[in-house]
Structure formats: structure tokens, C-alpha cells
Scaffold this motif. Sequence first.
Motif, mmCIF file in Angstrom:
data_model
loop_
_atom_site.group_PDB
_atom_site.id
_atom_site.type_symbol
_atom_site.label_atom_id
_atom_site.label_comp_id
_atom_site.label_asym_id
_atom_site.label_seq_id
_atom_site.Cartn_x
_atom_site.Cartn_y
_atom_site.Cartn_z
ATOM 1 N N ASN A 61 0.840 -1.194 0.000
ATOM 2 C CA ASN A 61 0.000 0.000 0.000
ATOM 3 C C ASN A 61 0.882 1.255 0.000
ATOM 4 O O ASN A 61 0.896 2.045 0.944
ATOM 5 N N THR A 62 1.631 1.386 -1.108
ATOM 6 C CA THR A 62 2.607 2.453 -1.292
ATOM 7 C C THR A 62 2.829 2.630 -2.784
ATOM 8 O O THR A 62 2.235 1.912 -3.592
ATOM 9 N N THR A 63 3.696 3.552 -3.171
ATOM 10 C CA THR A 63 3.993 3.760 -4.593
ATOM 11 C C THR A 63 5.130 2.872 -5.071
ATOM 12 O O THR A 63 4.993 2.114 -6.020
ATOM 13 N N ASP A 82 -1.612 6.053 -7.010
ATOM 14 C CA ASP A 82 -2.958 6.269 -6.453
ATOM 15 C C ASP A 82 -3.222 5.340 -5.273
ATOM 16 O O ASP A 82 -4.372 5.005 -4.990
ATOM 17 N N ASN A 89 -3.488 5.665 -2.253
ATOM 18 C CA ASN A 89 -4.422 6.132 -1.233
ATOM 19 C C ASN A 89 -5.882 5.860 -1.591
ATOM 20 O O ASN A 89 -6.768 5.961 -0.741
ATOM 21 N N SER A 90 -6.126 5.515 -2.847
ATOM 22 C CA SER A 90 -7.486 5.289 -3.328
ATOM 23 C C SER A 90 -7.950 3.869 -3.034
ATOM 24 O O SER A 90 -7.325 2.892 -3.476
ATOM 25 N N SER A 146 3.580 5.036 3.288
ATOM 26 C CA SER A 146 3.148 3.642 3.303
ATOM 27 C C SER A 146 1.973 3.508 4.266
ATOM 28 O O SER A 146 2.098 3.843 5.441
ATOM 29 N N ASN A 147 0.855 3.038 3.754
ATOM 30 C CA ASN A 147 -0.364 2.916 4.554
ATOM 31 C C ASN A 147 -0.526 1.519 5.145
ATOM 32 O O ASN A 147 0.048 0.547 4.648
#
Length: 458
Positions: free
Chosen positions: A12-14, A31, A33-34, A81-82
Amino acid sequence: MRPLHFAAFVMNTTGHIIQGTWRRPGARQADFNSLDLWVDLARTLERGTFDAIFFADVVGLYAPYRGDERKYVEAGLQVPSNDPSVLASAIAYATEHLGIAFTASILQEHPFNFARRISTLDHASKGRIAWNIVTNYLPNASRNFGLEGLTKHDERYAWADEYVDVTYKLWEGSWEDDALVQDRATGIHADYDKIHRIDHEGPRYKVEGPHLVSPSPQRTPLLFQAGASEAGRTFAAKNAEAVFIVAPGVEAAARDTADIRARAVRHGRSPHDLKFFQGLHFVVGSTEEEAKRRSDELDQWIDYDGQLAHMSGAIGVDLGHEARKDLDRPVGELRTEGVQSILGWINDLVTDRPPTLRDVAHYTSHNGRVTGTPEQIADQLERWRAAGVDGINVVNAEIPGSYEEFVDHVIPVLRDRGLARREYREGTLRQKLFGHGDRLPVTHPAARYRRARVGAAS
């Protein structure tokens, strides 16, 4: 022939594994965060009968590169990073069969609360949750949670032993299967005599219990692990059901899978209690020439300095200063024991000359790359299967494109070869993978905490 299992290796990162490719037209991993990005991807994976979406995670910055963390921030290299677990319930609601595996370190949460969250998600997903058990190798992450620095390697695995022990007691031993009565006539909601405290007391944790969640479909989530060290292999042999490997070739995969299976037997388990997932990245073309061209085009987008930063940060040795001096400097000249042990595989692969830092940067983006037509890719996957690999963790260069291409062009050929299944087996993630029931087998160490009345194991 047994079909292979497939998982999508994401974060969950780029910038996850292959750095710089988020800049390509059509790439959407920026994207991250989407929620729509992940739900749409999950539906694509389910269309391709993937077993799971597998989220990696970190809870700190990598070790400094050229003296600080600037490169990671500027390249989007796993920062921001989420938390991947937050996505799990949404993905579960949007899909029917896809497993949801996420990484969680023993460092980041007390086992009592973690066990509660896992059980809640397993209920919400109807038994499709998997936990990738990790310790922690980032000093910054340790400091984020109040420690002075990185805990010693083998001590981290001793910590992990106790951590999983607490969760096993909560998941397997606290509630009997029929404890939740919900009898409207008598007004008895649960049978008090069938709910038990765990009264755990150990070096790090003291947990009374009971578990606050009634038994979920799997009780214990499907357990992933990826330790490659001596202590990590032993931990996997004792605890894991699925082991993530990144062997540099089929011979190494055959050696590693046989080693860990043999260790599992020594711990009283069956060699068939474990499934091995090899990390691979695919570049697909309708012809061999097209695939080669697409592979060369991909190389033009890769941030090789980012690749070296990723490796540098992961091993805790700042290679950035050395790279600035001379990217073609032989790795063997670096007199750091950590580098020698972790980068030993480079010496196995570059045999015609001393391997260099440039080789390290190149190999981290090309390790596991399989380039070719769908038929050629199927040929390669047959070799991995013959080496003892049960599944593939599919690495991406871009999201969703890497997975759409694989689902649309490779999966149909794999199905025709018997290398991929055409439809899902009913039941929980564990049942889908092993076909022997929803719960852990009696050979697993967690089974020793089951009460007499708890339902039979697989």
C-alpha cells in the motif's frame, strides 16, 4: 497435475519492489491512497482465480542511504506507506473468494489486540484472512516503537515464538466451538463454562484472556512466513503454512523447499503442511520479440539508484557512498560481514567476473523476471513446479497493468496446461489451498491449545 497457486505481491505504497516504474503512462500505483484502486485490482485477481492478494508492509524507514533517508522520500520508496490491514474488510466485501494476506510485525501491536483484529476480519471475510508473520529488520521501526535500536536477530525470533504462542492460545484455546449459544428461548447468549482464560505469562507478555471474539471460520488465520536465515527457516518449519521464497533459480528453490520441509518433519509436521510461493515478475508479449522489446522498454523506466537504495536500506549498510565513488566497484571489496552474507547470491549468479554494485542494482530489479510469450512463461512455470514450488507470488512493475496482462493472456494458457485452476474451491482460504478443512491440522503447534470440545481439526 496439481495447479499452481497465485498471489499478487503488492504494497500500500507507490514504490514497492521495482523502483521508478510508477512514472510510466498507465501505471496507477501512485494512487495507492485510493480504495478504488485496490478493490478494482482485487476483482481483477478474482477474475483470474488468484488465491490471494498479498500485502507487504513496513513500520519504519529504511536505513540511511548516502547518510540520510532523502532517496527513499524523493523516490517514493515505501514511503508514504499505509496500513494494509485497513483495506482487508473492503476487499473482502467486494469479492467472494479472494484471500487477503497482510504483513504485520510482532513489533507493532500487542498480541491480544492483534488477535482480536484478525478474528474480526476473518469473520467479516468468511474465513479468507492470512497473516504474514514478520519480525523487524529496520532500526527506525524499532525506535518508532520505543526501543533503542534493532533487537538482535535470533532474539527477534524468540520474541516471535512467544508472540505467536499468545495468539494461538487466544484463537484456538479460549472459546470452544459451541460456546456461542444465542438461545432466544432461555436468554443464554454464550456458555460461560466453554469460554476460557489463557493465563499466559512469558518473558514479554502477560495475558489473562479470554479472547473477546468468538471462533472465526478459520480460528487461526492462514499463516505466511518468509524467513530465509537459519532462525527464520526453523520458525517457518514450526509455524508457517505458506512460505514466501525468492530463490534465484529452480535449483535453489528445490534445495530451499526440501530443507524447510525436512525441518517441518523434525517438528512433528507433515511435509505437505507447507506450500511454497516463489516471487516472480512477468513481462508478456504475443511473440518472443515483442516480449524482449517490452522488457527493454521497462528497463528504461527503472530507477537503478533506487534499487540499490532499497537493498542498502534493507541490509542496513549504506552502499550509497560506495556507489557514488564507483558503481562498478566489486562487491567483494566491501569488508562488511553483513554485505557478504546477504549478497552472497550475487556471487552465485555473476560467475565470469567479480560482481559489482551495478550488478546488485540490476539484479534486484531483474531477479525473478520471466520474459516471453504466454506459452514460454507456462514452460518456465512447469520447471518451478517441478522444483517443489506450489505457488507464485506475482510481483508487479505497474498496477493494475502487470496483473491485467497476466490474467488476460497468461492464465488461459496456464489453465489449458493444468497449471492454473479454472474455478475456486468452496470454503475458507485454508480449505481452498489445502482441501482438508477450515482449521489448522492437528500437526500444527497451535492445535495443542484446543479444548476437548473444540471441533476436530483437519
